[in-house]
Design a protein around this motif. Sequence first.
Motif, short mmCIF file in Angstrom:
data_model
loop_
_atom_site.label_atom_id
_atom_site.label_comp_id
_atom_site.label_asym_id
_atom_site.label_seq_id
_atom_site.Cartn_x
_atom_site.Cartn_y
_atom_site.Cartn_z
N VAL A 1 -33.55 53.68 38.26
CA VAL A 1 -35.01 53.80 38.35
C VAL A 1 -35.58 52.94 39.47
N ALA A 2 -35.01 51.75 39.65
CA ALA A 2 -35.56 50.84 40.66
C ALA A 2 -35.36 51.37 42.07
N VAL A 3 -34.35 52.22 42.24
CA VAL A 3 -33.92 52.60 43.59
C VAL A 3 -34.33 54.03 43.97
N PRO B 1 -24.30 60.36 48.35
CA PRO B 1 -24.32 58.93 48.04
C PRO B 1 -23.31 58.53 46.97
N MET B 2 -22.87 59.51 46.17
CA MET B 2 -21.96 59.20 45.06
C MET B 2 -21.04 60.38 44.80
N THR B 3 -19.84 60.13 44.31
CA THR B 3 -18.97 61.24 43.92
C THR B 3 -19.48 61.84 42.60
N ALA C 1 -18.72 59.88 39.37
CA ALA C 1 -19.43 58.59 39.36
C ALA C 1 -20.88 58.83 38.97
N LEU C 2 -21.45 59.91 39.48
CA LEU C 2 -22.84 60.26 39.14
C LEU C 2 -22.96 60.58 37.65
N LEU C 3 -21.96 61.32 37.14
CA LEU C 3 -21.96 61.65 35.71
C LEU C 3 -21.95 60.38 34.87
N GLN C 4 -21.16 59.40 35.33
CA GLN C 4 -21.06 58.14 34.59
C GLN C 4 -22.38 57.35 34.66
N LEU C 5 -23.05 57.43 35.83
CA LEU C 5 -24.33 56.74 35.99
C LEU C 5 -25.38 57.32 35.04
N VAL C 6 -25.41 58.65 34.99
CA VAL C 6 -26.40 59.35 34.16
C VAL C 6 -26.03 59.22 32.68
N ALA D 1 -23.39 62.07 27.83
CA ALA D 1 -24.16 62.69 26.74
C ALA D 1 -25.45 63.30 27.28
N VAL D 2 -26.10 62.60 28.21
CA VAL D 2 -27.33 63.13 28.81
C VAL D 2 -27.01 64.39 29.62
N GLY D 3 -25.94 64.31 30.42
CA GLY D 3 -25.53 65.46 31.24
C GLY D 3 -25.22 66.67 30.36
N1 3HC Z 1 -30.55 48.84 39.18
C1 3HC Z 1 -31.21 48.21 40.15
N2 3HC Z 1 -30.82 48.24 41.43
C2 3HC Z 1 -29.70 48.94 41.72
C3 3HC Z 1 -28.95 49.61 40.75
C4 3HC Z 1 -29.41 49.53 39.41
N3 3HC Z 1 -28.78 50.13 38.42
N4 3HC Z 1 -27.90 50.21 41.35
C5 3HC Z 1 -27.98 49.93 42.65
N5 3HC Z 1 -29.07 49.17 42.87
C6 3HC Z 1 -29.53 48.61 44.15
C7 3HC Z 1 -28.56 47.56 44.63
O1 3HC Z 1 -28.87 46.30 44.07
C8 3HC Z 1 -28.85 47.59 46.12
O2 3HC Z 1 -30.05 46.89 46.36
P1 3HC Z 1 -30.19 45.90 47.63
O3 3HC Z 1 -30.16 46.78 48.81
O4 3HC Z 1 -31.49 45.27 47.36
O5 3HC Z 1 -29.05 44.96 47.54
C9 3HC Z 1 -29.14 49.07 46.39
O6 3HC Z 1 -29.50 49.64 45.12
C10 3HC Z 1 -27.95 49.81 46.93
O7 3HC Z 1 -26.87 49.63 46.03
P2 3HC Z 1 -25.36 49.47 46.46
O8 3HC Z 1 -25.29 48.85 47.82
O9 3HC Z 1 -24.63 48.80 45.35
O10 3HC Z 1 -24.76 50.92 46.45
P3 3HC Z 1 -25.12 52.24 47.23
O11 3HC Z 1 -25.64 51.98 48.60
O12 3HC Z 1 -23.91 53.06 47.06
O13 3HC Z 1 -26.30 52.88 46.39
C11 3HC Z 1 -27.07 54.27 44.65
C12 3HC Z 1 -26.22 53.06 45.00
C13 3HC Z 1 -28.52 54.00 45.05
C14 3HC Z 1 -26.98 54.42 43.14
C15 3HC Z 1 -26.53 55.53 45.41
O14 3HC Z 1 -25.16 55.66 45.15
C16 3HC Z 1 -27.23 56.81 45.01
O15 3HC Z 1 -28.31 57.13 45.50
N6 3HC Z 1 -26.58 57.60 44.11
C17 3HC Z 1 -27.13 58.88 43.63
C18 3HC Z 1 -27.93 58.60 42.40
C19 3HC Z 1 -28.58 59.85 41.86
O16 3HC Z 1 -28.41 60.96 42.33
N7 3HC Z 1 -29.39 59.67 40.79
C20 3HC Z 1 -30.03 60.76 40.11
C21 3HC Z 1 -29.27 61.03 38.84
S1 3HC Z 1 -30.01 62.33 37.90
C22 3HC Z 1 -31.03 61.56 36.80
O17 3HC Z 1 -31.10 60.37 36.70
C23 3HC Z 1 -31.90 62.45 35.95
C24 3HC Z 1 -31.56 62.36 34.49
O18 3HC Z 1 -32.55 63.11 33.78
C25 3HC Z 1 -30.20 62.93 34.18
#
Ligand code: 3HC
Length: 301
Positions: A158-160, A236-238, A241-246, A249-251
């Motif tokens: 959410v922060a990013v 930005p993610m494989t 890895a994205l599935l694990q982030l989300v 169960a949500v997916g």
């Molecule tokens: N919380 C807070 N900040 C985070 C974080 C988290 N969980 N994860 C990463 N960050 C911050 C890091 O601290 C870093 O900040 P900085 O520049 O201030 O140091 C910045 O994000 C970049 O992180 P990293 O250098 O560790 O890693 P990456 O450059 O690889 O970026 C990523 C990480 C932003 C998660 C990138 O991989 C990305 O954009 N991934 C795709 C994510 C995506 O597609 N999300 C949508 C999912 S769908 C969804 O959520 C909907 C739901 O309904 C299912």
Amino acid sequence: KRPAGAPDAALARKVTKVGVVGAGLMASQMALLFARRLEVPVVLTDLDQARLDKGVGYVHAEVDKLLGKGRVSQDQANRLKSLVSGSLTKDAFADADFVIEAVFEDLAVKKQVFAEVEAVVSAGCVLATNTSSLSLTEMGAGLAHPERLVGFHFFNPVAVMPLLEIIRGAATDDATLATAFAVGKALRKSSVLVKDAPAFVVNRLLTCFMGEVVAAVDEGTPLETAEHALDGLGLPMTPFALLQLVGPAVGLHVAETLHEAFPDRFGVSENMAKLVASGKPGVYRPDFTLDPEAVALFAGG
Ligand code: 3HC
């Protein structure tokens, strides 16, 4: 410039306090963002003290990280921590202007939550849902004031992630929508207005992509091959890895919602269902090495 479909910003109501229902990871990330960008008190509610403590603890730990990176001063960090609190009762929302829920993806649960919230909030309070796929219009049915319900869908982390999906239900009025856009702007998100449709727009597109990756593995492509096939495209993610982030169960829930709505276009992978049933966070361990047991749940692994 006014975002496409956004009502006149002058209709937006002022937000001086935010309520967040749920204190899980998504809810806690939201709480921090609201406190940081709106600079107003934010109250989290959940079912027990342990969950609340975990949510507030997450916020404090993230504030400490921001302090460590020099993104906030010591004074700002102290203030941010003091703005976010936990409460076991929704009475704490009595003077909130914007209450968002991020609880379990179950329509009945969300309807119950909003019925309880509506019983304590004032007439002008916006009710927002972070649902990833459920119908806004169905969620609002049964509310005394469905015109103040709006979809406010964040993306992980959410922060990013800059994107925010704002969803207008059949009853949502202009003042509610204008307030949602104003809050989205204050949070520094790029808001898009989408129709109330199963999984809206973003998760519908994402599920096309993720569904095909999972299907390829189900059909025998080794998981490692499917996982890295698109590396050269600069995503930005494989996929896994994205599935694990989300969260699997949500997916899976999003895939099921889409399958129900469009059975000819969206399938549900049995192997994904097995992964969810196993309780594993995904196919990776915390150190990001593959977990062979989780991989074996997929036919091609
Ligand atoms: N919380 C807070 N900040 C985070 C974080 C988290 N969980 N994860 C990463 N960050 C911050 C890091 O601290 C870093 O900040 P900085 O520049 O201030 O140091 C910045 O994000 C970049 O992180 P990293 O250098 O560790 O890693 P990456 O450059 O690889 O970026 C990523 C990480 C932003 C998660 C990138 O991989 C990305 O954009 N991934 C795709 C994510 C995506 O597609 N999300 C949508 C999912 S769908 C969804 O959520 C909907 C739901 O309904 C299912």
